[in-house]
Design a protein around this motif. Structure first.
Motif, PDB file in Angstrom:
ATOM      1  N   GLY A  35       0.750  -1.388   0.008  1.00 35.23           N
ATOM      2  CA  GLY A  35       0.021  -0.058   0.142  1.00 35.23           C
ATOM      3  C   GLY A  35       0.729   1.157   0.060  1.00 35.23           C
ATOM      4  O   GLY A  35       0.377   2.563   0.053  1.00 35.23           O
ATOM      5  N   VAL A  36       2.189   1.158  -0.042  1.00 34.00           N
ATOM      6  CA  VAL A  36       2.903   2.429  -0.052  1.00 34.00           C
ATOM      7  C   VAL A  36       3.721   2.282  -1.377  1.00 34.00           C
ATOM      8  O   VAL A  36       4.589   1.631  -1.767  1.00 34.00           O
ATOM      9  N   ALA A  37       3.495   3.681  -2.397  1.00 30.95           N
ATOM     10  CA  ALA A  37       4.049   3.602  -3.437  1.00 30.95           C
ATOM     11  C   ALA A  37       4.638   4.799  -3.560  1.00 30.95           C
ATOM     12  O   ALA A  37       4.383   5.914  -3.195  1.00 30.95           O
ATOM     13  N   ILE A  38       5.834   5.095  -4.482  1.00 29.85           N
ATOM     14  CA  ILE A  38       6.349   6.054  -4.771  1.00 29.85           C
ATOM     15  C   ILE A  38       6.196   6.422  -6.221  1.00 29.85           C
ATOM     16  O   ILE A  38       6.530   5.543  -7.194  1.00 29.85           O
ATOM     17  N   LYS A  39       5.759   7.537  -6.618  1.00 32.61           N
ATOM     18  CA  LYS A  39       5.777   7.953  -8.208  1.00 32.61           C
ATOM     19  C   LYS A  39       7.062   7.783  -8.652  1.00 32.61           C
ATOM     20  O   LYS A  39       8.240   7.730  -8.124  1.00 32.61           O
ATOM     21  N   ALA A  40       7.126   7.433 -10.061  1.00 30.36           N
ATOM     22  CA  ALA A  40       8.027   6.858 -10.790  1.00 30.36           C
ATOM     23  C   ALA A  40       9.209   7.959 -10.804  1.00 30.36           C
ATOM     24  O   ALA A  40      10.454   7.660 -10.811  1.00 30.36           O
ATOM     25  N   ASP A  41       8.758   9.242 -11.013  1.00 26.50           N
ATOM     26  CA  ASP A  41       9.656  10.230 -11.119  1.00 26.50           C
ATOM     27  C   ASP A  41      10.584  10.590  -9.683  1.00 26.50           C
ATOM     28  O   ASP A  41      11.758  10.852  -9.805  1.00 26.50           O
ATOM     29  N   GLU A  42       9.768  10.416  -8.823  1.00 21.12           N
ATOM     30  CA  GLU A  42      10.461  10.513  -7.380  1.00 21.12           C
ATOM     31  C   GLU A  42      11.364   9.519  -7.108  1.00 21.12           C
ATOM     32  O   GLU A  42      12.446   9.370  -6.570  1.00 21.12           O
ATOM     33  N   TYR A  43      11.137   8.363  -7.630  1.00 21.38           N
ATOM     34  CA  TYR A  43      11.781   7.175  -7.548  1.00 21.38           C
ATOM     35  C   TYR A  43      12.837   7.145  -8.244  1.00 21.38           C
ATOM     36  O   TYR A  43      14.220   6.941  -7.774  1.00 21.38           O
ATOM     37  N   ARG A  44      12.829   7.656  -9.577  1.00 21.10           N
ATOM     38  CA  ARG A  44      14.043   7.779 -10.333  1.00 21.10           C
ATOM     39  C   ARG A  44      14.925   8.932  -9.586  1.00 21.10           C
ATOM     40  O   ARG A  44      16.125   8.851  -9.537  1.00 21.10           O
ATOM     41  N   ASP A  45      14.502  10.120  -9.109  1.00 22.26           N
ATOM     42  CA  ASP A  45      15.496  11.085  -8.332  1.00 22.26           C
ATOM     43  C   ASP A  45      15.993  10.515  -7.393  1.00 22.26           C
ATOM     44  O   ASP A  45      17.249  10.918  -7.134  1.00 22.26           O
ATOM     45  N   LEU A  46      15.374   9.455  -6.484  1.00 25.43           N
ATOM     46  CA  LEU A  46      16.161   9.059  -5.400  1.00 25.43           C
ATOM     47  C   LEU A  46      17.191   8.135  -5.867  1.00 25.43           C
ATOM     48  O   LEU A  46      18.378   7.869  -5.497  1.00 25.43           O
ATOM     49  N   VAL A  47      16.949   7.072  -6.999  1.00 24.39           N
ATOM     50  CA  VAL A  47      17.963   6.352  -7.384  1.00 24.39           C
ATOM     51  C   VAL A  47      19.052   7.013  -8.233  1.00 24.39           C
ATOM     52  O   VAL A  47      20.142   6.610  -8.022  1.00 24.39           O
ATOM     53  N   LEU A  48      18.647   7.842  -8.814  1.00 25.29           N
ATOM     54  CA  LEU A  48      19.430   8.707  -9.806  1.00 25.29           C
ATOM     55  C   LEU A  48      20.102   9.987  -9.083  1.00 25.29           C
ATOM     56  O   LEU A  48      19.657  11.019  -9.546  1.00 25.29           O
ATOM     57  N   HIS A  49      20.660   9.916  -8.011  1.00 26.20           N
ATOM     58  CA  HIS A  49      20.930  10.981  -7.210  1.00 26.20           C
ATOM     59  C   HIS A  49      21.718  12.157  -8.140  1.00 26.20           C
ATOM     60  O   HIS A  49      22.259  11.665  -8.782  1.00 26.20           O
ATOM     61  N   ASP A  50      21.427  13.251  -7.888  1.00 24.78           N
ATOM     62  CA  ASP A  50      22.032  14.350  -8.836  1.00 24.78           C
ATOM     63  C   ASP A  50      23.746  13.938  -8.829  1.00 24.78           C
ATOM     64  O   ASP A  50      24.273  14.288  -9.816  1.00 24.78           O
TER      65      ASP A  50
END
Length: 188
Positions: A88-103
């Protein structure tokens, strides 16, 4: 898509890229985990039916010779709307991408994603050839996409931001056309 499925897709893709069987991967893991995985355990992991410990992720990354974040990459950002991290806990794909692909790791992560795309395209070409599809146009499209990906990688190493944007736009268009061609081939 569940986080375990994201990891599983990447494990399968990376294992295929190394031309390893599930049994071979399971045996190779013993060097880094102190015990091997059965073929069934690898299959379950690749289908997202297995929870991963931190040790599992490190062992998989070392065995497959990739970084741990590479195991978390979504292979198709456009198709995935969110990643379920718990019931029941999901992260939007864009936010997930930002977390995985840190600047701070953007360039190396982008290269890893590009390599994943090249591997996926190569595997698609091999499947099409193996299945003897009447896919001359689709194979030409794949080859064109591979050339565009190579150009993007070249531009990244040159740090040409405008060239990267233009090449990515062309790559996205090519990828979209290829996806449509595959869907129509699958329907036949």
């Amino acid at each position: 898509m569940k986080i375990e499925e994201v990891i599983g897709v990447n494990v399968a893709r990376l294992r295929d890229g190394k031309e390893m069987s599930q049994s071979q991967l399971g045996e190779a893991l013993s060097e880094h985990l102190g015990k091997s995985w059965s073929r069934q355990a690898v299959s379950a992991a690749e289908k997202g039916r297995r929870a991963f410990t931190a040790a599992d992720l490190l062992g998989l990354a070392r065995t497959l010779e990739v970084s741990v974040p590479s195991l978390f990459l979504l292979t198709d950002w456009r198709a995935s709307k969110s990643v379920e991290v718990a019931e029941g806990v999901a992260i939007k794909a864009d936010e997930y991408r930002d977390l995985v692909l840190h600047d701070s790791d953007y360039r190396s992560a982008f290269k890893a994603m590009t390599q994943a795309g090249v591997q996926e395209l190569t595997q698609t070409m091999l499947r099409m050839k193996t299945d003897h599809l009447k896919a001359g146009d689709e194979i030409d499209g794949l080859l064109g996409t591979l050339l565009r990906v190579s150009k993007v990688v070249e531009l990244i190493s040159e740090s040409d931001e405008e060239g990267i944007r233009k090449s990515l736009a062309g790559l996205n268009a090519s990828s979209h056309a290829l996806h449509e061609a595959q869907q129509s081939a699958d329907q036949e």
